[in-house]
Design a protein around this motif. Structure first.
Motif: not given
Length: 324
Positions: A278-294
């Protein structure tokens, strides 16, 4: 029984609870019944009004039983005057509470600030990405404060404050003066010489100060990211953006070059790694210390999803790009 149903007595039954409802509200205000109770404050104050009204309604029957008619008529006149006074008082209080607050420039003027140096402003404006060099200890703070310069042309800085007093009772020590551009948007006309905000790109309406601490009316912000100098600002003079909300509005995030963090399939350390290039990580959601990314490719198209750890024990583990 007929005595209780005379017109004057019926009016008395009505005026007593209504008048003492307002007495209960004033009593609650006098003893600060709702102070520090946050959302429950309104219900507590209302409860005092209902309690006083109920007691007055019961008492009105006792008074009627043992009081002559002419005294009840006099009491009705007194209660009517009292009720009108209460209505006027609360009407004035309502108008004062909803009227515009005194402008901040009515406070005691701080010492004059220096004209903003264009060289410094250009340097600040050219920082679209968070770098750990901004904060050597990598202490992420609580989030960011961004001033509302559309409504407030001045942002005041305060030194030592008394938490028992309101913002208007304190004298500012310095300020930023904003000016509107002819083609739209804002510039800084005057600013303290030590001002180095976390992010500044006014052509995109971006001016962010890291929040070091937060109080009831003040926010302690980092006003110089190089020296870690802090100052207090009126937190209602802008917007408080905590880290999760801030990161969800950035363009993309990435790991620092020396990071050992990985993109994982699920939000825990033992989860398998996502090995898609991949080239970029796009934030989608955040749960405590973790972030879901595209995961995005070079064409800015999503090719998959994963989870990354964005902070650990108050330390930021990622870099981010505000714009691109």
């Amino acid at each position: 029984m007929k005595k209780f149903l005379k017109p004057a007595f019926l009016l008395f039954y009505l005026l007593m609870p209504v008048s003492f409802f307002f007495v209960g509200l004033l009593f609650a205000k006098l003893i600060d019944a709702g102070k520090g109770q946050m959302l429950a404050a309104g219900a507590i104050v209302l409860g005092y009004g209902v309690l006083f009204a109920g007691l007055a309604f019961v008492t009105s029957f006792i008074i009627v039983r043992y009081t002559k008619h002419r005294y009840v008529v006099i009491a009705n006149i007194v209660l009517s005057v009292l009720l009108v006074s209460f209505l006027l008082y609360f009407r004035i209080q309502y108008k004062n509470r909803n009227s515009p607050k005194p402008a901040e420039h009515e406070m005691k003027a701080p010492k004059p600030t220096a004209p903003a140096e264009k060289g410094n402003l250009l340097v600040w404006s050219a920082i679209p990405k968070k770098k750990h060099l901004q904060n050597p200890e990598n202490d992420m703070g609580l989030g960011f404060f961004t001033p509302n310069f559309y409504d407030n042309p001045l942002l005041y800085f305060f030194g030592n404050v008394n938490p028992e007093k309101s913002v208007m009772e304190h004298a500012p020590t310095d300020s930023i003066v904003f000016k509107r551009r002819g083609q739209g948007g804002f510039d800084i006309a005057q600013a303290p010489p030590w001002l180095v905000p976390e992010h500044m790109k006014l052509d995109y309406d971006m001016l962010y100060f890291e929040i070091a601490a937060l109080g009831r009316e003040f926010a302690e912000v980092v006003v110089n990211t190089q020296t870690r100098r802090t100052a207090l600002v009126n937190k209602y003079g802008g917007k408080i953006i905590f880290w999760p909300a801030f990161l969800l509005q950035v363009h993309s995030v990435e790991f620092p070059p020396d990071s050992n963090e990985k993109v994982r399939a699920r939000p825990f350390e033992q989860a398998s790694e996502v090995n898609l290039p991949y080239s970029f990580l796009k934030p989608v959601s955040i749960k405590n210390e973790w972030m879901q990314v595209e995961l995005w490719n070079d064409d800015f198209r999503p090719i998959g999803k994963g989870w990354i750890r964005w902070q650990r024990n108050g330390k930021l583990l990622i870099d981010y790009s505000l714009l691109s």
